[in-house]
Scaffold this active site. Structure first.
Site, PDB file in Angstrom:
ATOM      1  N   ASN A   9      41.704  34.126  42.702  1.00 39.35           N
ATOM      2  CA  ASN A   9      40.919  34.035  41.468  1.00 39.35           C
ATOM      3  C   ASN A   9      41.482  35.060  40.484  1.00 39.35           C
ATOM      4  O   ASN A   9      41.249  36.257  40.634  1.00 39.35           O
ATOM      5  CB  ASN A   9      39.445  34.341  41.788  1.00 39.35           C
ATOM      6  CG  ASN A   9      38.599  34.470  40.533  1.00 39.35           C
ATOM      7  OD1 ASN A   9      39.007  34.049  39.443  1.00 39.35           O
ATOM      8  ND2 ASN A   9      37.417  35.055  40.676  1.00 39.35           N
ATOM      9  N   TRP A  10      42.223  34.562  39.495  1.00 37.96           N
ATOM     10  CA  TRP A  10      42.886  35.489  38.556  1.00 37.96           C
ATOM     11  C   TRP A  10      41.912  36.072  37.551  1.00 37.96           C
ATOM     12  O   TRP A  10      42.251  36.997  36.819  1.00 37.96           O
ATOM     13  CB  TRP A  10      43.998  34.760  37.798  1.00 37.96           C
ATOM     14  CG  TRP A  10      45.171  34.364  38.648  1.00 37.96           C
ATOM     15  CD1 TRP A  10      45.251  34.401  40.024  1.00 37.96           C
ATOM     16  CD2 TRP A  10      46.428  33.870  38.189  1.00 37.96           C
ATOM     17  NE1 TRP A  10      46.484  33.954  40.433  1.00 37.96           N
ATOM     18  CE2 TRP A  10      47.231  33.615  39.329  1.00 37.96           C
ATOM     19  CE3 TRP A  10      46.956  33.594  36.923  1.00 37.96           C
ATOM     20  CZ2 TRP A  10      48.526  33.123  39.240  1.00 37.96           C
ATOM     21  CZ3 TRP A  10      48.246  33.099  36.832  1.00 37.96           C
ATOM     22  CH2 TRP A  10      49.025  32.872  37.976  1.00 37.96           C
ATOM     23  N   LYS A  11      40.719  35.516  37.454  1.00 35.12           N
ATOM     24  CA  LYS A  11      39.755  35.929  36.419  1.00 35.12           C
ATOM     25  C   LYS A  11      40.438  35.838  35.048  1.00 35.12           C
ATOM     26  O   LYS A  11      41.272  34.945  34.861  1.00 35.12           O
ATOM     27  CB  LYS A  11      39.207  37.322  36.700  1.00 35.12           C
ATOM     28  CG  LYS A  11      38.792  37.482  38.171  1.00 35.12           C
ATOM     29  CD  LYS A  11      38.009  38.710  38.419  1.00 35.12           C
ATOM     30  CE  LYS A  11      37.771  38.858  39.915  1.00 35.12           C
ATOM     31  NZ  LYS A  11      36.771  39.831  40.244  1.00 35.12           N
ATOM     32  N   HIS A  91      30.417  32.179  40.610  1.00 38.21           N
ATOM     33  CA  HIS A  91      30.977  33.514  40.860  1.00 38.21           C
ATOM     34  C   HIS A  91      29.981  34.564  40.365  1.00 38.21           C
ATOM     35  O   HIS A  91      29.298  34.367  39.362  1.00 38.21           O
ATOM     36  CB  HIS A  91      32.325  33.668  40.140  1.00 38.21           C
ATOM     37  CG  HIS A  91      33.051  34.901  40.551  1.00 38.21           C
ATOM     38  ND1 HIS A  91      32.743  36.142  40.031  1.00 38.21           N
ATOM     39  CD2 HIS A  91      34.053  35.105  41.452  1.00 38.21           C
ATOM     40  CE1 HIS A  91      33.535  37.048  40.602  1.00 38.21           C
ATOM     41  NE2 HIS A  91      34.331  36.448  41.464  1.00 38.21           N
ATOM     42  N   GLU A  93      30.328  37.174  38.736  1.00 33.98           N
ATOM     43  CA  GLU A  93      30.513  37.600  37.332  1.00 33.98           C
ATOM     44  C   GLU A  93      29.887  36.585  36.380  1.00 33.98           C
ATOM     45  O   GLU A  93      29.365  36.946  35.326  1.00 33.98           O
ATOM     46  CB  GLU A  93      32.017  37.817  37.052  1.00 33.98           C
ATOM     47  CG  GLU A  93      32.499  39.101  37.713  1.00 33.98           C
ATOM     48  CD  GLU A  93      33.957  39.103  38.109  1.00 33.98           C
ATOM     49  OE1 GLU A  93      34.734  38.261  37.626  1.00 33.98           O
ATOM     50  OE2 GLU A  93      34.327  39.971  38.929  1.00 33.98           O
ATOM     51  N   GLU A 163      30.644  36.373  48.954  1.00 35.56           N
ATOM     52  CA  GLU A 163      31.194  37.500  48.208  1.00 35.56           C
ATOM     53  C   GLU A 163      30.090  38.509  47.930  1.00 35.56           C
ATOM     54  O   GLU A 163      29.347  38.371  46.941  1.00 35.56           O
ATOM     55  CB  GLU A 163      31.774  37.018  46.870  1.00 35.56           C
ATOM     56  CG  GLU A 163      32.873  35.987  47.013  1.00 35.56           C
ATOM     57  CD  GLU A 163      33.847  36.054  45.840  1.00 35.56           C
ATOM     58  OE1 GLU A 163      35.023  36.275  46.099  1.00 35.56           O
ATOM     59  OE2 GLU A 163      33.419  35.908  44.693  1.00 35.56           O
ATOM     60  N   GLY A 169      35.820  43.849  43.457  1.00 39.45           N
ATOM     61  CA  GLY A 169      36.534  44.710  42.518  1.00 39.45           C
ATOM     62  C   GLY A 169      36.222  46.186  42.690  1.00 39.45           C
ATOM     63  O   GLY A 169      36.551  46.991  41.824  1.00 39.45           O
ATOM     64  N   SER A 209      37.318  42.584  47.648  1.00 40.78           N
ATOM     65  CA  SER A 209      38.333  43.590  47.963  1.00 40.78           C
ATOM     66  C   SER A 209      39.116  43.260  49.231  1.00 40.78           C
ATOM     67  O   SER A 209      39.441  44.159  50.010  1.00 40.78           O
ATOM     68  CB  SER A 209      37.705  44.989  48.038  1.00 40.78           C
ATOM     69  OG  SER A 209      37.117  45.320  46.784  1.00 40.78           O
ATOM     70  N   GLY A 230      40.494  38.317  44.504  1.00 48.01           N
ATOM     71  CA  GLY A 230      40.503  38.630  43.074  1.00 48.01           C
ATOM     72  C   GLY A 230      41.701  39.494  42.735  1.00 48.01           C
ATOM     73  O   GLY A 230      42.822  39.012  42.576  1.00 48.01           O
ATOM     74  N   GLY A 231      41.482  40.808  42.637  1.00 43.79           N
ATOM     75  CA  GLY A 231      42.524  41.738  42.196  1.00 43.79           C
ATOM     76  C   GLY A 231      43.849  41.560  42.916  1.00 43.79           C
ATOM     77  O   GLY A 231      44.920  41.537  42.284  1.00 43.79           O
TER      78      GLY A 231
HETATM   79  C1  PEP Z   1      36.516  37.840  43.308  1.00 41.86           C
HETATM   80  O1  PEP Z   1      36.378  38.146  42.135  1.00 41.86           O
HETATM   81  O2  PEP Z   1      36.264  36.694  43.696  1.00 41.86           O
HETATM   82  C2  PEP Z   1      36.989  38.882  44.224  1.00 41.86           C
HETATM   83  C3  PEP Z   1      36.867  38.698  45.500  1.00 41.86           C
HETATM   84  O3  PEP Z   1      37.528  40.006  43.624  1.00 41.86           O
HETATM   85  P1  PEP Z   1      38.238  41.248  44.367  1.00 41.86           P
HETATM   86  O4  PEP Z   1      39.150  40.655  45.436  1.00 41.86           O
HETATM   87  O5  PEP Z   1      39.006  41.936  43.287  1.00 41.86           O
HETATM   88  O6  PEP Z   1      37.173  42.077  44.961  1.00 41.86           O
END
Ligand code: PEP
Length: 249
Positions: A9-11, A91, A93, A163, A169, A209, A230-231
């Site tokens: 997920n590049w956001k 999600h 966010e 999640e 994040g 994470s 994500g990141g």
């Molecule tokens: C996400 O936003 O779906 C996610 C899992 O982010 P991160 O891996 O950065 O925690």
């Protein structure tokens, strides 16, 4: 036996160069697991044309409506036409920054399914909810909204991502045991409503994470079928090494 699945997920990140780098690296890492990337909308055409065969494309959000006067929204059929196979819905966010409630998320899930996309439903609790021992109540309500909106086996052919909001994040990952417990709870809920066969074939991803150095132990849990990243999905090498951990596991 469920196939492992790693989705990035590049956001609101990435550019044409990242598409190029991921496409190049992904071409060398065909394996037993499934792989998908979910870039922002404007990068979908470049990703659709450059990603090697076998790497799926996903979007990060979708409208619950089919068409009409909804400025800024994108429908499920448009995403399908753009080459998407998956779409992330709910999600955290979107839930927190854009006030998407369970009913709206369920509408998006339903719209995705009806158009022939595979929804990746995100569920998870905040730290305050975990501390108040409300994790199962919160995740249960997030699942119930989808059960209420969809006739029949709601999660047949769908994907769920657990999640925990406190792990997204933040660099703070759920322990394998914490994640496994919630994954088993989710699978149990789906079995109660949709039947054991649907529950047994459902891919439940962990997100929060997940990185190359902790992916292996998370993915070794019996009910963790992959990761929503994500990141770490913005670093082609790290992302593909998470994928390789899934493909080898
Ligand atoms: C996400 O936003 O779906 C996610 C899992 O982010 P991160 O891996 O950065 O925690």
């Amino acid at each position: 036996m469920r196939r492992k699945f790693i989705a990035g997920n590049w956001k609101m990140n990435g550019d044409q160069e990242l598409v190029r780098q991921i496409a190049e690296r992904a071409a060398d890492s065909a394996g037993e697991a499934e792989l998908a990337v979910c870039p922002p909308y404007p990068l979908l055409p470049a990703a659709a044309s450059q990603l090697p065969f076998g790497v799926a494309l996903g979007a990060q959000d979708v409208s619950e409506y089919d068409s009409g006067a909804y400025t800024g929204e994108v429908s499920a059929s448009m995403l399908l036409e753009a080459g998407c196979r998956y779409v992330i819905v709910g999600h955290s966010e979107r839930r927190t920054l854009y006030a998407e409630d369970n009913a709206r998320v369920a509408g998006k899930f339903q719209a995705a399914r009806q158009a022939g996309l595979i929804p990746i439903l995100c569920v998870g609790e905040t730290l305050a909810e975990r501390d108040a021992q409300r994790t199962e109540a919160v995740v249960g309500e997030q699942l119930s909204a989808v059960f209420d909106a969809v006739d029949g086996a709601a999660f047949q052919g769908a994907v769920i991502a657990y999640e925990p909001v406190w792990a997204i994040g933040t660099g703070r990952t759920a322990t394998p045991e914490q994640a496994q417990a919630v994954h088993a709870f989710i699978r149990g809920r789906v079995a109660e409503r949709d039947g054991q066969d649907v529950a047994d074939s459902l891919q439940i991803l962990y997100g929060g994470s997940m990185k190359p150095d902790n992916a292996g132990e998370l993915l070794a849990q019996p009910d963790i079928d992959g990761g929503l990243i994500g990141g770490a999905s913005l670093d082609p090498e790290g992302f593909l090494s998470i994928y390789n951990a899934a493909a080898e596991g």
